[in-house]
Design an enzyme around this catalytic site. Structure first.
Site, PDB file in Angstrom:
ATOM      1  N   CYS A  15       9.706   2.928   8.413  1.00  0.00           N
ATOM      2  CA  CYS A  15       9.733   2.218   7.246  1.00  0.00           C
ATOM      3  C   CYS A  15       8.589   2.254   6.409  1.00  0.00           C
ATOM      4  O   CYS A  15       8.327   1.417   5.999  1.00  0.00           O
ATOM      5  CB  CYS A  15       8.644   0.998   8.367  1.00  0.00           C
ATOM      6  SG  CYS A  15       7.102   2.475   8.593  1.00  0.00           S
ATOM      7  N   ASN A  16       8.389   3.576   5.968  1.00  0.00           N
ATOM      8  CA  ASN A  16       6.638   4.076   4.741  1.00  0.00           C
ATOM      9  C   ASN A  16       7.802   4.641   3.853  1.00  0.00           C
ATOM     10  O   ASN A  16       7.258   5.159   2.352  1.00  0.00           O
ATOM     11  CB  ASN A  16       6.221   4.682   5.354  1.00  0.00           C
ATOM     12  CG  ASN A  16       4.992   3.398   6.249  1.00  0.00           C
ATOM     13  OD1 ASN A  16       4.966   2.344   5.797  1.00  0.00           O
ATOM     14  ND2 ASN A  16       4.297   4.383   7.188  1.00  0.00           N
ATOM     15  N   SER A  37       1.387  10.254   6.149  1.00  0.00           N
ATOM     16  CA  SER A  37       2.216   9.213   6.229  1.00  0.00           C
ATOM     17  C   SER A  37       0.437   7.451   6.000  1.00  0.00           C
ATOM     18  O   SER A  37      -0.961   7.823   5.802  1.00  0.00           O
ATOM     19  CB  SER A  37       1.957   9.815   8.011  1.00  0.00           C
ATOM     20  OG  SER A  37       2.214   9.869   8.172  1.00  0.00           O
ATOM     21  N   GLU A  44      -0.605  10.279  12.324  1.00  0.00           N
ATOM     22  CA  GLU A  44       0.448  10.540  13.016  1.00  0.00           C
ATOM     23  C   GLU A  44       1.588  10.754  13.520  1.00  0.00           C
ATOM     24  O   GLU A  44       2.568  11.712  12.514  1.00  0.00           O
ATOM     25  CB  GLU A  44       1.147   8.595  12.457  1.00  0.00           C
ATOM     26  CG  GLU A  44       1.724   9.084  11.763  1.00  0.00           C
ATOM     27  CD  GLU A  44       3.066   8.899  11.576  1.00  0.00           C
ATOM     28  OE1 GLU A  44       3.551   9.432  12.719  1.00  0.00           O
ATOM     29  OE2 GLU A  44       3.682   8.967  10.605  1.00  0.00           O
ATOM     30  N   GLN A  86       4.555  10.699  15.006  1.00  0.00           N
ATOM     31  CA  GLN A  86       6.129  10.031  14.798  1.00  0.00           C
ATOM     32  C   GLN A  86       6.534  11.140  13.152  1.00  0.00           C
ATOM     33  O   GLN A  86       7.662  10.914  14.013  1.00  0.00           O
ATOM     34  CB  GLN A  86       5.848   7.944  14.899  1.00  0.00           C
ATOM     35  CG  GLN A  86       7.280   7.854  14.668  1.00  0.00           C
ATOM     36  CD  GLN A  86       6.925   6.458  14.776  1.00  0.00           C
ATOM     37  OE1 GLN A  86       5.991   5.607  14.833  1.00  0.00           O
ATOM     38  NE2 GLN A  86       8.410   5.267  14.940  1.00  0.00           N
ATOM     39  N   GLN A 111      11.370  11.952  13.233  1.00  0.00           N
ATOM     40  CA  GLN A 111      12.193  11.456  12.330  1.00  0.00           C
ATOM     41  C   GLN A 111      12.769  12.406  11.465  1.00  0.00           C
ATOM     42  O   GLN A 111      13.765  12.624  10.987  1.00  0.00           O
ATOM     43  CB  GLN A 111      11.486  10.400  11.209  1.00  0.00           C
ATOM     44  CG  GLN A 111      10.958   9.182  12.223  1.00  0.00           C
ATOM     45  CD  GLN A 111       9.871   8.544  11.574  1.00  0.00           C
ATOM     46  OE1 GLN A 111       8.750   8.625  10.030  1.00  0.00           O
ATOM     47  NE2 GLN A 111      10.028   6.898  12.410  1.00  0.00           N
ATOM     48  N   ALA A 133      12.861  -1.133  20.761  1.00  0.00           N
ATOM     49  CA  ALA A 133      12.540  -1.248  21.849  1.00  0.00           C
ATOM     50  C   ALA A 133      12.511   0.603  21.592  1.00  0.00           C
ATOM     51  O   ALA A 133      13.000   1.708  22.279  1.00  0.00           O
ATOM     52  CB  ALA A 133      13.896  -1.080  23.023  1.00  0.00           C
TER      53      ALA A 133
END
Length: 419
Positions: A50-51, A107, A112, A114, A118, A188
């Site tokens: 998303c970033n 980030s 973070e 996450q 990825q 989800a």
């Protein structure tokens, strides 16, 4: 060989640009294989979140241009030049970018974890597509090691700050006690799961999870006592939701203005808080024009995120020092690669000389020559032949007064200054 990283990210491009160039998971491998066919691209990986949407390539020619045309073509959906939003890193700067990325230092939410998952997914995809060789293999493994050390040796991840956490924190600022409110999570994936965990931690007990694959929604909902519904049921359950957080990989919006407007009427204008964590966006931007709606995107969360970063500043400086040390190690490794062909040529020449002299000695033994004589001759001939090349160059350097070469030879051969 040259390492290059290029793409767009939340530092260089707003969400409306990032969502137009995001690559959906189903198309990642096709895009990656296309990238590997580009001139001079020997190794490659792709990352789209998303970033950011970024590529990392190892070019087999250090003077070759970065695959900008390929990236421009991949971003054709933007329908305007992507160059103003590009960030390009080469050589050690590309390695530094990956190391900082893996450690969560680049980030939107510093620290973070996450992004590390990825990146590991991107690396595994590159491996399957044949895009990982010596250079990307080394760079990614070192990046993963940097991330592990940052997590182990610093307190950068001590506080639970993430985009999902920021979204829930913002909801708490708007509604106060969240335990009296209901929530709908659309999607989800990892972000949805993290959002669910934070909502549950704030006392929200009435939570619905909507997902295209119902079984996945049920699996996510079960440990928290949440309700699971198919994605098609969103319009029906939307009116019950005070808080809506959406994070899917859909290429088209999940919630349109008309659907939200109908839900608001059924709610009798009770306010609704919506956070769109997806890129491309799940919620049409026109929804923000409706009364009694609070709509936020990932970019709108920056202010909330900043409040959670103050405690991480000291850890950030320590993490940057870890990155600096690893970049230095990466540069040393790159420099060492330049010597590999010379080392191979040197060893190859010595091994050929060894084999020739060994065969001659074995032949002499087979003809009955005394073993001691054969061994002494083998040692004599090997010494002369291995020393011949360096001796010629040393003598020539002395005749020409080349002090620099003589000094280099002394260091190469391990002699001190008096030798």
């Amino acid at each position: 060989m040259q390492l290059v990283a290029l793409g767009i990210n939340h530092h260089t491009a707003p969400v409306d640009v990032r969502e137009r160039v995001a690559i959906v998971p189903e198309r990642m491998e096709t895009h990656l294989r296309s990238l590997l066919l580009q001139p001079a691209v020997a190794e490659a990986s792709l990352l789209s979140t998303c970033n950011r949407t970024e590529l990392v390539v190892a070019l087999d020619d250090a003077d070759a241009p970065a695959p900008l045309d390929w990236f421009r073509h991949a971003c054709a959906a933007l329908q305007k030049p992507v160059d103003p939003y590009l960030a390009i890193f080469r050589g050690p700067l590309a390695a530094r970018h990956l190391f900082r990325l893996a450690g969560g230092l680049d980030s939107l939410v510093i620290g973070e974890p996450q992004i590390l998952g990825q990146m590991k997914d991107a690396y595994e995809l590159a491996q399957r597509a044949g895009g990982v060789g010596k250079w990307l293999g080394r760079t990614y493994q070192q990046a993963f090691a940097v991330a592990k050390r940052i997590r182990t040796d610093t307190a950068i991840g001590a506080n639970p700050v993430s985009v999902a956490f920021a979204a829930v924190s913002l909801a708490r600022q708007i509604f106060g006690d969240l335990s009296r409110h209901t929530a709908l999570i659309i999607g989800a994936g990892d972000t949805a799961e993290l959002t669910l965990r934070h909502l549950h931690g704030q006392g929200v007990r009435s939570i619905t999870i909507a997902n295209r694959t119902l079984a996945r929604a049920q699996q996510l909902a079960a440990p928290y006592g949440a309700q699971a519904v198919p994605l098609a049921a969103v319009p029906a359950v939307l009116e019950r939701a005070d808080i809506v957080l959406s994070s899917t990989n859909s290429e088209l919006p999940i919630l349109g203005k008309g659907t939200v407007e109908s839900a608001l009427k059924a709610r009798r204008r009770r306010p609704m808080f919506l956070v769109d964590l997806a890129v491309p966006r799940d919620i049409e931007s026109e929804v923000a024009s409706l009364r009694d709606v609070y709509l936020y995107t990932v970019d709108d969360l920056r202010g909330v995120v900043q409040e959670g970063l103050q405690s991480r500043q000291a850890a950030l400086a320590e993490a940057e020092r870890i990155v600096d040390a690893q970049v230095d190690a990466f540069v040393e490794w790159c420099n060492a690669q330049q010597a590999v062909p010379l080392v191979k040529a040197l060893r190859g020449g010595m091994l050929r000389t060894r084999d020739v002299e060994t065969e001659r000695a074995l032949a002499d033994l087979a003809h009955g020559h005394p073993p001691e004589q054969v061994i002494r001759r083998l040692a004599h001939d090997l010494t002369n032949k291995l020393a011949h090349g360096p001796s010629v160059q040393i003598r020539r350097a002395g005749e020409q007064g080349d002090a620099a070469l003589l000094d280099a030879m002394r260091r190469l051969l391990g002699f001190d200054g008096n030798a």
